[in-house]
Each structure stands twice: as structure tokens, then as C-alpha cells.
Write a protein that holds these residues in place. Structure first.
Motif, short mmCIF file in Angstrom:
data_model
loop_
_atom_site.label_atom_id
_atom_site.label_comp_id
_atom_site.label_asym_id
_atom_site.label_seq_id
_atom_site.Cartn_x
_atom_site.Cartn_y
_atom_site.Cartn_z
N PRO A 130 0.82 -1.22 0.00
CA PRO A 130 0.00 0.00 0.00
C PRO A 130 0.85 1.26 0.00
O PRO A 130 1.80 1.38 0.79
CB PRO A 130 -0.81 -0.10 1.30
N GLY A 131 0.50 2.22 -0.86
CA GLY A 131 1.15 3.52 -0.87
C GLY A 131 2.65 3.43 -0.90
O GLY A 131 3.25 2.73 -1.71
N GLY A 132 3.30 4.11 0.04
CA GLY A 132 4.76 4.05 0.14
C GLY A 132 5.18 3.10 1.23
O GLY A 132 6.08 3.40 2.00
N GLY A 133 4.50 1.92 1.31
CA GLY A 133 4.67 1.02 2.44
C GLY A 133 5.97 0.27 2.50
O GLY A 133 6.05 -0.76 3.18
N GLY A 134 7.02 0.72 1.83
CA GLY A 134 8.28 0.00 1.87
C GLY A 134 8.93 -0.05 3.23
O GLY A 134 9.77 -0.89 3.51
N GLU A 135 8.56 0.92 4.13
CA GLU A 135 9.16 0.96 5.45
C GLU A 135 8.34 0.19 6.49
O GLU A 135 8.75 0.11 7.65
CB GLU A 135 9.30 2.42 5.90
N ASP A 136 7.21 -0.33 6.10
CA ASP A 136 6.36 -1.06 7.04
C ASP A 136 7.06 -2.33 7.50
O ASP A 136 7.73 -3.02 6.72
CB ASP A 136 5.03 -1.40 6.36
N ALA A 137 6.87 -2.67 8.80
CA ALA A 137 7.58 -3.83 9.37
C ALA A 137 7.16 -5.13 8.70
O ALA A 137 8.00 -6.01 8.44
CB ALA A 137 7.31 -3.89 10.87
N VAL A 138 5.88 -5.28 8.39
CA VAL A 138 5.41 -6.51 7.74
C VAL A 138 5.97 -6.60 6.33
O VAL A 138 6.44 -7.66 5.89
CB VAL A 138 3.87 -6.56 7.72
N VAL A 139 5.93 -5.48 5.61
CA VAL A 139 6.48 -5.46 4.25
C VAL A 139 7.95 -5.83 4.27
O VAL A 139 8.43 -6.64 3.46
CB VAL A 139 6.28 -4.07 3.61
N THR A 140 8.69 -5.27 5.21
CA THR A 140 10.13 -5.57 5.32
C THR A 140 10.35 -7.05 5.61
O THR A 140 11.21 -7.70 5.00
CB THR A 140 10.76 -4.71 6.42
N ALA A 141 9.58 -7.59 6.55
CA ALA A 141 9.75 -9.00 6.92
C ALA A 141 9.44 -9.92 5.74
O ALA A 141 10.18 -10.89 5.50
CB ALA A 141 8.84 -9.34 8.10
N VAL A 142 8.36 -9.64 5.01
CA VAL A 142 8.00 -10.49 3.87
C VAL A 142 9.03 -10.35 2.76
O VAL A 142 9.47 -11.35 2.16
CB VAL A 142 6.60 -10.12 3.35
N ASP A 273 8.30 -15.12 11.64
CA ASP A 273 9.65 -15.56 11.95
C ASP A 273 10.16 -16.45 10.81
O ASP A 273 9.49 -16.63 9.79
CB ASP A 273 9.68 -16.29 13.28
N GLU A 274 11.33 -17.01 10.98
CA GLU A 274 11.93 -17.79 9.90
C GLU A 274 11.11 -19.01 9.55
O GLU A 274 10.96 -19.37 8.38
CB GLU A 274 13.36 -18.19 10.27
N ARG A 275 10.54 -19.68 10.56
CA ARG A 275 9.73 -20.85 10.28
C ARG A 275 8.49 -20.46 9.48
O ARG A 275 8.13 -21.12 8.50
CB ARG A 275 9.32 -21.53 11.58
N ALA A 276 7.83 -19.36 9.87
CA ALA A 276 6.66 -18.89 9.13
C ALA A 276 7.06 -18.47 7.71
O ALA A 276 6.31 -18.69 6.75
CB ALA A 276 6.00 -17.74 9.87
N ALA A 277 8.26 -17.87 7.58
CA ALA A 277 8.73 -17.45 6.26
C ALA A 277 8.91 -18.66 5.34
O ALA A 277 8.54 -18.63 4.16
CB ALA A 277 10.04 -16.69 6.39
N ARG A 278 9.48 -19.75 5.88
CA ARG A 278 9.66 -20.95 5.06
C ARG A 278 8.30 -21.52 4.64
O ARG A 278 8.15 -22.02 3.53
CB ARG A 278 10.46 -22.01 5.84
N ARG A 279 7.35 -21.46 5.53
CA ARG A 279 6.01 -21.96 5.19
C ARG A 279 5.37 -21.10 4.10
O ARG A 279 4.72 -21.62 3.19
CB ARG A 279 5.14 -21.99 6.45
N LEU A 280 5.55 -19.79 4.20
CA LEU A 280 5.02 -18.91 3.16
C LEU A 280 5.67 -19.23 1.81
O LEU A 280 4.98 -19.36 0.78
CB LEU A 280 5.29 -17.44 3.54
N VAL A 281 6.97 -19.39 1.80
CA VAL A 281 7.68 -19.70 0.55
C VAL A 281 7.21 -21.03 -0.02
O VAL A 281 7.02 -21.18 -1.23
CB VAL A 281 9.20 -19.72 0.79
#
Length: 500
Positions: A130-142, A273-281
Motif C-alpha cells: 500500500p502507498g509508500g509502504g516499503g518501510e512497514d515492518a510486515v512489508v520488510t519482513a515479507v 519468523d523464519e519458520r513462518a517465512a519458510r512456510r510462506l515460501v
């Protein structure tokens, strides 16, 4: 005879019947019979084994007089002449309830089993934010999670004031550039409303815009839409979020309108976290035919399923509702609302308040009121715009608390919608969402402290499994389903009925 192995003289059997030989397919046969099976043995219809009936006959077999009398609603010393009619009535009641139960389903979430933590991504992945959301924590984590697992991430900020043409132009690849491998949208995560339509979540509008622009740009990469807290996988999970749940309704419709470029829906956990990231991937890396409605939680990946809603084996109080006092029916002069009003009048409601935008001036409203009064209930016809919170508050303030207090709400108001997703405008979305979701939201907020017998939302099966060219309608009804879940999690009465 033939299927039991006895030789049959087929020429004699078929003589004079015009029978002829035909060529059979040349592929090896799958050894699967297709004989007709009697309905009684299938175990899915009203004739299937009924737990309540089995428990009843166990009571009879055990000669438990007290339990039998309780089930039949008679005294323990009643003579056979009164027990027999009670038995007959119980049987008819159970058969009717079993038929209805055979029509009832609900959504459940089941763990996805199997090793899925080793997948990797490749190529360029567009990350719509959304918008300029590059600094958002969720955006950064994903973004970091995708990059760690092989993707080249390209941020794609999308603003609410951006035109479809401009976004499509940004999506078109430069000459000689390769097609992106996939698109992951985080647009649903914004909590803002659309600047021109306050009732419309910006995340829903932005996701619709992205779907349209991807089609205009000729992008064939699969689109995945991520939410956070839009669904609840069970009692231990947080309640569903109605605003983000709308994107799930939109997604199910989009999957039918554009199956060739649809990836799926995934609800993210509170912490990636890393485990959730692997599941997303692992979900994003699936090929065609993979799971497309999933939720990632600390305990694993859950997949959405439609399961039969089994009824309790007794007529417990939580399954019964006796109409009484005042019942408010929104959309009360429409086809569904009128049908419900007649039913409630026949079954004990003292006062029915039927609302609609035109109130008593709606076609057939006065005739309906006269019909209901003949059934023994008082009727009030009231004009009310449910999208206006002040009008809803005034409606509730004017209800007769001293005579017949409000005991139940039936929200049957809504607008139909048959518009291809490609041609939906924010105004189209806002109109359908306001009619269903906004009105339900106002009623929920204004009655939050009220102990109601029933709070019934008329949803649609379109929200359960999608409906082509009904993206806005699916989204609005998905809001109702999530709102019912949220109310029940707060200990309030709520039932969402997905008619279809």
C-alpha cells in the motif's frame, strides 16, 4: 446374473431390440464400479444413521424411564395412550431435523501435513504494497523472507489515487524483460478506508485495482493475496477480521474469473519468523493445483475445507430459538425479509419492525403488514438507511423497550451484483459493501451491550466458495461471515447463514 458371474446369452436377450456393437475406448480401464447404490447405504442423506435416534433407542433398550420421559417431554407415569402420540411426534420432529441437518455445512481448518519447509523461489517476484509502504515492518519482513529463499523482490507501491491505466503501464515489462515469476499482494493489510468512499476498505479497493491492472498489462504470473487475521482457524486462534476477510471473498471470485493467473489466498501470522517465512515460501512455490486457501500459524499451515455440520444428538437449548418480543428485520419488505417475517409471526414474535430504504412506501409493504397482523403480530414499517450510523441509532432508540423489548435482529438487507471483476469501479464496490457490511457493522456496534436471543446475518454461498462476476457481492458476504465469528468469540449471539 452377469455381474455375479453367470453366463448370459446376450444375442437372445437383445434380439429385436435394435442393439448394435460399439467400439470401446482403447485405454486401460480403471477398475472402478459405477453401479447404483441405494440411498440408504450412502450415509449422507436424511436416511443415514442419526445419532439422536440411536441414542433414543438406546434409552428404550436400557429401560431408562426418566431419560425417555425427558426426551418425549411427558411425565414418567404417563399411560401408553399418551406415550404413543409423543413417540410419533418425536419421530416426525427428528426426521424433519435430520433432513435440515443434511443440508448444513460449515467451514473448517485442517492442518496441512507433509514436509514443506525446503522449497525455494526463483525469478522476480512483485511485492505489491500500500502507498509508500516499503518501510512497514510486515512489508520488510515479507520482502526479506522472499529474498532469503531465492526470489528477486521488486516492490510495487500502489496508491488509492492511482489510476488503473497508470498502474497497468508500470506493470508492463520493458522490451526484452522477463515475465515475473509471481505476484504477492500485501495491499489488504492497510487499515485505511478509501478516500472517496468511507465505507470501502482501501485494501479491498487496491486489491481489485491490482487484479484489473495485471490483466490489462497481460501479466500471467500467479497472484497471491496475503492478509493477517482475516480468518480464524479454530477456538485457540484470534477472531476473524471482517474488513480483511472481504479480500478473501474477492479472491474466491477472482479465482473463478481468472483461474489462469490466480495463485491463492494466505493469511499470515502475527509474527513472521523464519519458520513462518519458510512456510510462506513453500506455498508460493506450489505448482498448479496446490492449496490456494491457507493460513500460516505458529503450529503449522492450515487449509480451508467445507465440512458437514453435524448436529448435537439432543435438542439442546443452543439449537432452538423461540421468537418473542420485538424482532428487527432489515430488508424486511424484500422477498427474503417478508418470508422471514411471516415465519416469525406464526411462531411467537410479538412485534416485527421491518426496515428498508423506502419503509412503508416500498412495493407491497402495507399489504405485507396487514398479512402479518392477521397472523397475530404487531408490525412497524420504518424507512432507514443502514449505511447511516445515526439513522440506525435513532431506529434502535425508538424501539418499544417497555412493551416488547428487542430480542433479535435479522439482517437481510443487501444489493445484488453481477459485474465482471474487470469492470468493477470503487463506486460499485462501495455500493454493495455498504448495503450489507456497513449496516451489519453499525448494528453490531450499537447493540454490542445488548443480550440478544439471535443476531442472524443473511450471507451467501458466494462467499463460501466464490461466484464468477460477483466479486463485490462475495466480498460483502465474507464480511458478514467473519463478523458472526467475531461476535461469537466475544460471547455474543451470531449466526451467518450462507444461502445458496
Amino acid at each position: 446374473l452377469h455381474v455375479h458371474g453367470a453366463p448370459v446369452d446376450w444375442e437372445a436377450v437383445l434380439a429385436g431390440r435394435g442393439a448394435r456393437r460399439v467400439d470401446l475406448p482403447t485405454y486401460p480401464f480403471q477398475h472402478q464400479p459405477f453401479w447404483l447404490v441405494p440411498a440408504a447405504t450412502r450415509g449422507t442423506g436424511p436416511e443415514a444413521a442419526d445419532p439422536a435416534e440411536a441414542a433414543f433407542w438406546d434409552t428404550v433398550e436400557n429401560q431408562d424411564l426418566a431419560a425417555l420421559a425427558e426426551r418425549l417431554e411427558v411425565t414418567g407415569d404417563s399411560p401408553l395412550s399418551s406415550v404413543l402420540p409423543a413417540l410419533s411426534q418425536w419421530r416426525r420432529r427428528r426426521r424433519s431435523r435430520t433432513v435440515v441437518d443434511s443440508w448444513r455445512y460449515r467451514i473448517s481448518w485442517q492442518p496441512l501435513t507433509g514436509g514443506r519447509d525446503t522449497a525455494e523461489l526463483s525469478g522476480t517476484w512483485l511485492l505489491a504494497v500500500p502507498g509508500g509502504g516499503g518501510e512497514d515492518a510486515v512489508v520488510t519482513a515479507v520482502s526479506e523472507a522472499l529474498a532469503r529463499h531465492g526470489a528477486e523482490v521488486a516492490l510495487l507501491p500502489v496508491r488509492t489515487d492511482e489510476t488503473r491505466t497508470a498502474l497497468a503501464a508500470r506493470l508492463r515489462p520493458e522490451p526484452g524483460a522477463t515475465e515475473p515469476a509471481g505476484v504477492l499482494s500485501l495491499l489488504a493489510l492497510t487499515d485505511e478506508s478509501h478516500p472517496d468512499h468511507p465505507d470501502l476498505p482501501a485494501g479491498l479497493a487496491l486489491t481489485t485495482l491490482l487484479v484489473q491492472a495485471l490483466g490489462d498489462a497481460g501479466t500471467t504470473a500467479p497472484l497471491w493475496c496475503a492478509t493477517r487475521g482475516a480468518v480464524s482457524t479454530g477456538r485457540s486462534d484470534t477472531p476473524a477480521g471482517p474488513r480483511q476477510a472481504m479480500v478473501w471473498g474477492l479472491g474466491r471470485s477472482t479465482a473463478l474469473d481468472h483461474p489462469d493467473r490466480w495463485g491463492g489466498l494466505v493469511d499470515l501470522p502475527a509474527t513472521l519468523d523464519e519458520r513462518a517465512a519458510r512456510r510462506l515460501v513453500s506455498l508460493l512455490a506450489q505448482g498448479p493445483g496446490g492449496e490456494d486457501q491457507t493460513a500460516i500459524r505458529p503450529s503449522g499451515i492450515f487449509v480451508r475445507r467445507l465440512t458437514r455440520a453435524l448436529a448435537p444428538d439432543t435438542a439442546s437449548p443452543d439449537r432452538t430459538w423461540q421468537p418473542r418480543g420485538t424482532v428487527l428485520i432489515t430488508g424486511g419488505t424484500g422477498a427474503l425479509g417478508a418470508h422471514v417475517a411471516r415465519h416469525l409471526a406464526r411462531n411467537g414474535a410479538d412485534h416485527l419492525v421491518l426496515t428498508g430504504r423506502r419503509g412503508p412506501d416500498a412495493p407491497g409493504a402495507r399489504e405485507l403488514a396487514a398479512e402479518i397482523e392477521e397472523l397475530g403480530a404487531e408490525v412497524t414499517l420504518t424507512a432507514c438507511d443502514l449505511t447511516d450510523r445515526e439513522q440506525v441509532a435513532a431506529l434502535l432508540r425508538d424501539l418499544p423497550e417497555d412493551h416488547h423489548p428487542l430480542t433479535a435482529v435479522i439482517h437481510a438487507a443487501g444489493l445484488p451484483q453481477f459485474t465482471p471483476t474487470d469492470t468493477l469501479t470503487p463506486a460499485d464496490l462501495a455500493a454493495v459493501v455498504a448495503a450489507k457490511a456497513t449496516g451489519a457493522h453499525h448494528l453490531d456496534e450499537l447493540l454490542a451491550g445488548r443480550d440478544l436471543d439471535a443476531f442472524v446475518l443473511f450471507s451467501s454461498v458466494a462467499a463460501a466458495w466464490g461466484s464468477g462476476s460477483q466479486a463485490a457481492y462475495c466480498a460483502a458476504n465474507a464480511h458478514l461471515d467473519a463478523l458472526a465469528e467475531q461476535r461469537r468469540a466475544r460471547g455474543l449471539a451470531a449466526t451467518s447463514v450462507a444461502w445458496g
